[in-house]
Design a protein around this motif. Structure first.
Motif, PDB file in Angstrom:
ATOM      1  N   TYR A 163       0.849  -1.133  -0.044  1.00  0.00           N
ATOM      2  CA  TYR A 163      -0.001  -0.078   0.002  1.00  0.00           C
ATOM      3  C   TYR A 163       1.032   1.295  -0.087  1.00  0.00           C
ATOM      4  N   SER A 164       0.329   2.209  -0.672  1.00  0.00           N
ATOM      5  CA  SER A 164       1.112   3.519  -0.794  1.00  0.00           C
ATOM      6  C   SER A 164       0.126   4.404  -0.203  1.00  0.00           C
ATOM      7  N   LEU A 165       0.664   5.389   0.668  1.00  0.00           N
ATOM      8  CA  LEU A 165      -0.225   6.513   1.292  1.00  0.00           C
ATOM      9  C   LEU A 165       0.267   7.837   0.527  1.00  0.00           C
ATOM     10  N   LYS A 166       1.143   7.971  -0.425  1.00  0.00           N
ATOM     11  CA  LYS A 166       1.663   9.142  -1.113  1.00  0.00           C
ATOM     12  C   LYS A 166       0.319   9.941  -1.590  1.00  0.00           C
ATOM     13  N   PRO A 167      -0.591   9.117  -2.250  1.00  0.00           N
ATOM     14  CA  PRO A 167      -1.826   9.983  -2.579  1.00  0.00           C
ATOM     15  C   PRO A 167      -2.388  10.660  -1.569  1.00  0.00           C
ATOM     16  N   LEU A 168      -2.622  10.163  -0.466  1.00  0.00           N
ATOM     17  CA  LEU A 168      -3.100  10.855   0.937  1.00  0.00           C
ATOM     18  C   LEU A 168      -2.005  12.013   1.279  1.00  0.00           C
ATOM     19  N   TRP A 169      -0.873  11.703   1.361  1.00  0.00           N
ATOM     20  CA  TRP A 169       0.012  12.936   1.781  1.00  0.00           C
ATOM     21  C   TRP A 169       0.018  14.020   0.583  1.00  0.00           C
ATOM     22  N   GLU A 170      -0.286  13.773  -0.479  1.00  0.00           N
ATOM     23  CA  GLU A 170      -0.334  14.799  -1.750  1.00  0.00           C
ATOM     24  C   GLU A 170      -1.710  15.461  -1.500  1.00  0.00           C
ATOM     25  N   LYS A 171      -2.699  14.756  -1.310  1.00  0.00           N
ATOM     26  CA  LYS A 171      -3.959  15.389  -1.196  1.00  0.00           C
ATOM     27  C   LYS A 171      -3.939  16.625  -0.118  1.00  0.00           C
ATOM     28  N   LEU A 172      -3.292  16.027   1.232  1.00  0.00           N
ATOM     29  CA  LEU A 172      -3.145  16.785   2.242  1.00  0.00           C
ATOM     30  C   LEU A 172      -2.342  17.966   2.014  1.00  0.00           C
ATOM     31  N   ALA A 173      -1.307  17.872   1.423  1.00  0.00           N
ATOM     32  CA  ALA A 173      -0.275  18.812   1.148  1.00  0.00           C
ATOM     33  C   ALA A 173      -1.193  19.899   0.152  1.00  0.00           C
ATOM     34  N   ASN A 174      -1.752  19.554  -0.612  1.00  0.00           N
ATOM     35  CA  ASN A 174      -2.585  20.517  -1.857  1.00  0.00           C
ATOM     36  C   ASN A 174      -3.556  21.119  -1.033  1.00  0.00           C
ATOM     37  N   PHE A 175      -4.161  20.397   0.018  1.00  0.00           N
ATOM     38  CA  PHE A 175      -5.204  21.252   0.836  1.00  0.00           C
ATOM     39  C   PHE A 175      -4.602  22.161   1.760  1.00  0.00           C
ATOM     40  N   MET A 176      -3.362  22.009   2.242  1.00  0.00           N
ATOM     41  CA  MET A 176      -2.794  22.993   3.134  1.00  0.00           C
ATOM     42  C   MET A 176      -2.264  24.214   2.188  1.00  0.00           C
ATOM     43  N   ILE A 177      -1.756  23.921   0.993  1.00  0.00           N
ATOM     44  CA  ILE A 177      -1.397  24.681   0.207  1.00  0.00           C
ATOM     45  C   ILE A 177      -2.630  25.748  -0.300  1.00  0.00           C
ATOM     46  N   GLN A 178      -3.634  25.059  -0.358  1.00  0.00           N
ATOM     47  CA  GLN A 178      -5.097  25.948  -0.782  1.00  0.00           C
ATOM     48  C   GLN A 178      -5.515  26.913   0.355  1.00  0.00           C
ATOM     49  N   GLN A 179      -5.376  26.133   1.519  1.00  0.00           N
ATOM     50  CA  GLN A 179      -5.938  26.944   2.762  1.00  0.00           C
ATOM     51  C   GLN A 179      -4.764  28.136   2.919  1.00  0.00           C
ATOM     52  N   SER A 180      -3.499  27.976   2.645  1.00  0.00           N
ATOM     53  CA  SER A 180      -2.814  29.170   2.976  1.00  0.00           C
ATOM     54  C   SER A 180      -2.869  30.269   1.930  1.00  0.00           C
ATOM     55  N   ARG A 181      -3.107  29.766   0.726  1.00  0.00           N
ATOM     56  CA  ARG A 181      -3.331  30.828  -0.247  1.00  0.00           C
ATOM     57  C   ARG A 181      -4.648  31.672  -0.106  1.00  0.00           C
ATOM     58  N   GLN A 182      -5.630  30.827   0.229  1.00  0.00           N
ATOM     59  CA  GLN A 182      -6.856  31.503   0.798  1.00  0.00           C
ATOM     60  C   GLN A 182      -6.798  32.490   1.855  1.00  0.00           C
ATOM     61  N   SER A 183      -6.088  32.014   3.102  1.00  0.00           N
ATOM     62  CA  SER A 183      -5.714  32.884   3.878  1.00  0.00           C
ATOM     63  C   SER A 183      -4.930  34.071   3.707  1.00  0.00           C
ATOM     64  N   THR A 184      -3.733  33.940   2.548  1.00  0.00           N
ATOM     65  CA  THR A 184      -3.124  35.008   2.098  1.00  0.00           C
ATOM     66  C   THR A 184      -4.081  36.006   1.548  1.00  0.00           C
ATOM     67  N   LEU A 185      -4.979  35.457   0.684  1.00  0.00           N
ATOM     68  CA  LEU A 185      -5.862  36.281  -0.322  1.00  0.00           C
ATOM     69  C   LEU A 185      -6.828  37.121   0.660  1.00  0.00           C
ATOM     70  N   HIS A 186      -7.226  36.486   1.694  1.00  0.00           N
ATOM     71  CA  HIS A 186      -8.160  37.197   2.605  1.00  0.00           C
ATOM     72  C   HIS A 186      -7.574  38.043   3.210  1.00  0.00           C
ATOM     73  N   GLN A 187      -6.336  37.905   3.489  1.00  0.00           N
ATOM     74  CA  GLN A 187      -5.554  38.882   4.598  1.00  0.00           C
ATOM     75  C   GLN A 187      -5.145  40.116   3.492  1.00  0.00           C
ATOM     76  N   ALA A 188      -4.989  39.672   2.215  1.00  0.00           N
ATOM     77  CA  ALA A 188      -4.647  40.793   1.196  1.00  0.00           C
ATOM     78  C   ALA A 188      -5.988  41.845   0.909  1.00  0.00           C
ATOM     79  N   MET A 189      -7.124  41.007   0.788  1.00  0.00           N
ATOM     80  CA  MET A 189      -8.545  41.610   0.882  1.00  0.00           C
ATOM     81  C   MET A 189      -8.696  42.714   1.984  1.00  0.00           C
TER      82      MET A 189
END
Length: 230
Positions: free
Chosen positions: A95-121
């Motif tokens: 079994y490989s959990l790499k897809p899970l870690w990738e999904k989690l990493a993409n989610f955290m990146i998206q959250q960070s971008r949304q937070s940055t955008l919200h702060q900029a607004m």
């Protein structure tokens, strides 16, 4: 079994270190509690060197049947949360959990971008408020457009624009043309931080110190640097 032997047995079994972000955000990845526990069971087995545990082994440590475990594994594979890889040895799978870690990493990146955008607004909104407070009136459509150009096209940081506004207030020349000239000069000089802007303004104001006669005539006079003459 004595307490010492029991403790040694627990230590031999090892410990599982679970990423905190997985526990905090698994629901946002649309994972159920059963799916989360199954993933943790697979993760624990891999840490013990058992890279392809059977459905019986996985379900034995859970409250689901072997059939339910098989269904959940297939679902996680279809949703690209886990994968089955071929190992080095012929016929060996894991079994490989790499897809899970990738999904989690993409989610955290998206959250960070949304937070940055919200702060900029928020900063942009505060910027308009600061200008209206200093000008003592609502900004005109042209002035609002100028502010937008400074942010979107000239890529001036909101902090730097506020610093230029403050410089115009200190200089007694509160108009957009003067502020634009300050921003142009700062950008040409490579000024990108609030501290650099303050030092640059203070340095020029020191060269513009009024004479003793001027000070006596008006003690409230504030020396300023005329950016429009640059």
């Amino acid at each position: 079994m004595e307490q010492k032997d029991l403790l040694m047995h627990w230590m031999d079994e090892g410990m599982v270190s679970v990423p905190q972000v997985l526990l905090a955000h698994y629901s946002r990845l649309k994972l159920s509690e059963a799916e989360l526990v199954l993933l943790l069971q697979i993760f624990a087995c891999k840490q013990k060197g058992r890279h392809f545990p059977t459905f019986e082994e996985l379900s034995a440590s859970m409250t689901i049947s072997t059939e339910e475990c098989s269904t959940l594994v297939q679902k996680l594979i279809q949703q690209q949360v886990i994968a089955i890889e071929q190992g080095d040895a012929l016929g060996f799978e894991r079994y490989s959990l790499k897809p899970l870690w990738e999904k989690l990493a993409n989610f955290m990146i998206q959250q960070s971008r949304q937070s940055t955008l919200h702060q900029a607004m928020n900063e942009e909104q505060n910027l308009y408020t600061c200008f209206e407070q200093e000008f003592g009136r609502p900004l005109s459509p042209l002035e609002c457009e100028t502010l937008a150009i400074w942010i979107d096209q000239d890529h001036h940081d909101a902090v730097i624009i506020k610093a230029a506004l403050r410089e115009a207030v200190i200089s007694g020349k509160l108009n957009f043309r003067y502020i634009d000239r300050i921003l142009f000069e700062w950008k040409k000089q490579g000024i990108e931080t609030l501290e650099q802007a303050r030092e640059y303004g203070q340095r020029f104001r020191q060269h513009q110190q009024p004479s003793s006669d001027q000070v006596q005539r008006s003690k409230k006079a504030v020396p300023f640097y005329n950016w429009l003459e640059q």
